[in-house]
Scaffold this active site. Structure first.
Site, PDB file in Angstrom:
ATOM      1  N   THR A  19       0.867  -1.174   0.000  1.00 20.59           N
ATOM      2  CA  THR A  19       0.000   0.000   0.000  1.00 20.59           C
ATOM      3  C   THR A  19       0.906   1.228   0.000  1.00 20.59           C
ATOM      4  O   THR A  19       1.893   1.297   0.738  1.00 20.59           O
ATOM      5  CB  THR A  19      -1.029  -0.020   1.155  1.00 20.59           C
ATOM      6  OG1 THR A  19      -1.824   1.161   1.074  1.00 20.59           O
ATOM      7  CG2 THR A  19      -0.369  -0.103   2.521  1.00 20.59           C
ATOM      8  N   GLU A  20       0.602   2.177  -0.877  1.00 22.52           N
ATOM      9  CA  GLU A  20       1.568   3.225  -1.198  1.00 22.52           C
ATOM     10  C   GLU A  20       1.851   4.164  -0.032  1.00 22.52           C
ATOM     11  O   GLU A  20       2.820   4.923  -0.076  1.00 22.52           O
ATOM     12  CB  GLU A  20       1.142   4.013  -2.449  1.00 22.52           C
ATOM     13  CG  GLU A  20      -0.237   4.640  -2.386  1.00 22.52           C
ATOM     14  CD  GLU A  20      -1.290   3.768  -3.053  1.00 22.52           C
ATOM     15  OE1 GLU A  20      -1.228   2.528  -2.908  1.00 22.52           O
ATOM     16  OE2 GLU A  20      -2.192   4.334  -3.710  1.00 22.52           O
ATOM     17  N   ASN A  21       1.022   4.099   1.006  1.00 23.22           N
ATOM     18  CA  ASN A  21       1.309   4.940   2.170  1.00 23.22           C
ATOM     19  C   ASN A  21       2.312   4.313   3.124  1.00 23.22           C
ATOM     20  O   ASN A  21       2.413   4.746   4.274  1.00 23.22           O
ATOM     21  CB  ASN A  21       0.008   5.305   2.903  1.00 23.22           C
ATOM     22  CG  ASN A  21      -0.814   4.105   3.282  1.00 23.22           C
ATOM     23  OD1 ASN A  21      -0.993   3.189   2.483  1.00 23.22           O
ATOM     24  ND2 ASN A  21      -1.316   4.076   4.497  1.00 23.22           N
TER      25      ASN A  21
END
Lengths: 259, 212, 259, 212
Positions: D39-41
């Protein structure tokens, strides 16, 4: 099932091909994956372009690979080190080329290569001979040179501890170039002192996530380059011994067994 | 020279010391000042060398000698290390020099000799990125040639970056007017320094002299 | 003696000036330095350019700052979030400008700003409306846009634990933009759950080295944005209560005291 | 659709799932395959949502919903997260779409409506950097307009990036010749799909049909 372990350093480097670009971790001996490099000496791939901050010392590790005539080009920032005798000879005789890159630019070019950044601007080397042939651009009143991302076919790196998904942690200043090299190479090959089960490394403290790692091989008692150099050891040894039992075959030099 | 340079390092600074004599500066920082040393191979909070025969071969400085880490130290990779340097986060760097020009140009990585193996390391990154650059050097070469020059003849490390020079003869600032002497070593006369300097050398201003 | 602690959030943000660019950590509520933002609301600086991935939610934290009319421009990737009502109103009325940046480009521009990289190329946004007005360059057959490094006057970030030299570690996905923002801001202000003595954090696991941090303030029990939003709370509260005792002054809403 | 897409995710893949229906793919990955979700966060090794009312508000996914971390997970900052994306390290991404053109152009971030608040998030980075892009979408809009089109009328997310589309009617590859049906949903005829597709739609090749 994700399990990136391979059983030997020989297996780990088996597919490195003639003409490959190989990033080799380490700053001096700290982080130098000496057993992987020796396996590459034995494997025989030639005409390699090697990326490392230095050119090795003595006649072991990276210096052994250069001495064996396998390196046609070095990309590095500081090829001149105490005990670094192998590279200067080959360089002066024209058999190994040198691409000299300032250390921070080298690190950033590798990072860019791994990050999908094809090029970036930096003030480093502006107004110096290393700027020659590079695009210079003025941004907000200051001059910068354009530098390109650097990628490789393989990375050979050393870490302290890995899980078999390929998550890595390092030992002190042995970290140096390894994390960025792992991101910039198609195939990242790691020698580790120890392999643990995924979940045993603290997820907040993993330095290199497993996504950047392809193969892991355990070398639980790696040789110390400085000690080998101090004792004048070569790889392969002068009577030809090589492979993982190389050091054990030198009982007169190492009466206490492998280091 | 190292001792004199150490006096000018402010409390709370983040400092990178070059290989050689600059490394010795750390030993002379006055009591009561806390200075944090950076070494470009991935350590902030470098401590002194460990006792001979001890230490970790993977805990080394940029000169590849064994060092220690102080409480509050941190390790990081090379790209992050040069974020600190290139990004202007290191307050001060003390370097050696082959030549310094009166406009602040520095040459310290190559004599340009045709048979030399060129080696630059992190010198160009440091002078391009660090805010204040101090140079420590003998005032002349072993053969008596000036190292403070009108313009460098050796290949440059960077243009217009040197702020202050500590030699065996004087402390000298690089100013728009030229080399400005701010302090002479004990027993050294201005004319003696002037004879051994190739660029424009300015005597200590009266104002500064009176303060001393 | 290096000790970066300050005694209150008010003191921490006291010198933020009108017209400043302020990077604010957090992705949604994870890592949002809500107490520092509320102190900035109280402090009164206006005409701010704020860099954050989002625009806050409800009427607390970043949304409270926007609602107070202090933000003349947002630089962000995703201003449209569930419960994000404040920004759309001000944007549509033309009182807050928007500079929309793809998330990875935003992160990389901040990283570049902190790393002394004035500009870099990326394939992100090529061939889209966000490419408009940007230099496009073909490198090895692929098109890339030129993006510039982003810096700020101040960063407001939140961490899990700090030592008083400013070394920081974070909590899970609350890390997000904070480490790069700390590198890209002239003055980095940190709210932490806990301060320890230098040496207590593992030097191998420090995420943000102290060199990037200027001020540390302890907020040992920070408010949870999602809970405040769910309960419809505003900052300042509708009867005007504000400051660090704000929540305690809402006993009917928070019978159990501060969250 | 999510279940069908899950069948095509190879064992050992590193995968990013977009917000919405794509998130559901994780629940359908066949037994015996190990897939690692990004997940890009800032999390690699994302696990399912925690039990309602539990979890850490600072352990969330890109959709800002609480998730868990599996053994072997790692946390990192945003710039490092997009090294994984932009640098081509994520094997596969499953995204939603407003429109997909027959040349692989994707529009999934804005309808271009004048009063809309534009919001792009990580979509442009994902499609520019990830090797294989799958799209999950209803075959038509709520009002019956085709979402598979000759060329996109909405603002683009990127050009020529979509590899395969999973709709309620079919599984369709983007090829040089146009939209290539590789599988029809049970009971759905080719002509029915063709009527609801604006671009060039090619029937399942005989070779593929015989294998099935």
């Amino acid at each position: 099932m994700i399990d990136k372990r391979v059983t030997s350093v020989a297996e780990a480097v088996a597919d490195i091909f003639d003409g490959a670009t190989v990033m080799v971790g380490g700053f001096g001996e700290a982080g130098s994956p000496i057993e992987l490099i020796h396996a590459l000496v034995d494997q025989g791939a030639a005409d390699l372009t090697v990326v490392n901050n230095n050119t090795g010392s003595g006649e072991v590790g990276l210096a052994a690979l250069i001495k064996a005539g396998r390196v046609s080009k070095m990309i590095c920032s500081y090829p001149r080190t105490a005990n670094s005798t192998v590279f200067p000879e080959l360089y002066r005789s024209g058999r190994t080329a040198l691409d000299l890159v300032p250390q921070g630019t080298l690190a950033e070019r590798i990072r860019a290569g791994g990050a999908g950044i094809p090029a970036f601007y930096t003030a480093t080397s502006v107004g110096t001979p290393l700027e020659e042939g590079k695009e210079v651009r003025t941004i907000e009143g200051r001059d910068y040179v354009l530098e390109y991302g650097l990628t490789a076919d393989f990375a050979l790196i050393k870490c302290l501890r890995a899980d078999y998904h390929g998550n890595l942690v390092f030992n002190k200043t042995a970290r140096n170039f390894a994390p960025v090299m792992a991101t910039a190479s198609k195939t990242t090959i790691v020698q580790t002192m120890e392999v643990v089960t995924p979940g045993e490394l603290d997820p907040e403290s993993i330095v290199t996530p497993g996504i950047f790692v392809d193969r892991i091989v355990t070398v639980d008692n790696p040789a110390l380059e400085s000690e080998l150099v101090a004792r004048g050891v070569s790889y392969p040894c002068r009577s030809g011994c090589r492979g993982t039992r190389w050091l054990q075959e030198l009982p007169s030099i190492f009466p206490t067994g492998p280091m | 020279m190292a001792a004199r340079a150490a006096l000018d390092i402010p409390d709370g600074s983040y400092v990178n010391l070059g290989i050689g004599i600059p490394e010795k500066v750390a030993a002379y920082v006055p009591e009561g000042r806390e200075v944090i040393y950076h070494t470009e191979n991935g350590l902030l909070g470098m401590g002194p060398a460990p006792m001979e025969g001890t230490g970790d071969p993977e805990l080394i400085n940029a000169g590849k000698r064994r060092v220690t880490a102080v409480p509050g130290a941190s390790f990081f990779h090379h790209a992050d290390s040069f974020v600190m340097i290139r990004g202007g986060h290191i307050d001060l760097c003390v370097l050696g020099a082959l030549q310094v020009a009166q406009n602040g140009d520095l040459a310290n990585w190559s004599t340009g000799a045709p048979d030399a193996i060129p080696a630059v390391g992190g010198a160009m990154d440091l002078v391009a990125g660090v805010n204040t650059i101090y140079v420590i050097t003998q005032h002349t070469t072993r053969t008596g040639e000036p190292k403070l020059v009108e313009s460098c003849t050796y290949p440059l490390t960077s243009r217009g970056v040197v702020d202050r020079i500590y030699t065996d003869l004087a402390v000298i600032d690089v100013t728009d007017e030229g080399f400005q002497v701010v302090e002479l070593s004990p027993g050294v006369e201005f004319e003696y320094v002037e004879e051994r300097t190739a660029g424009e050398l300015l005597p200590i201003p009266d104002a500064l002299r009176e303060v001393k």
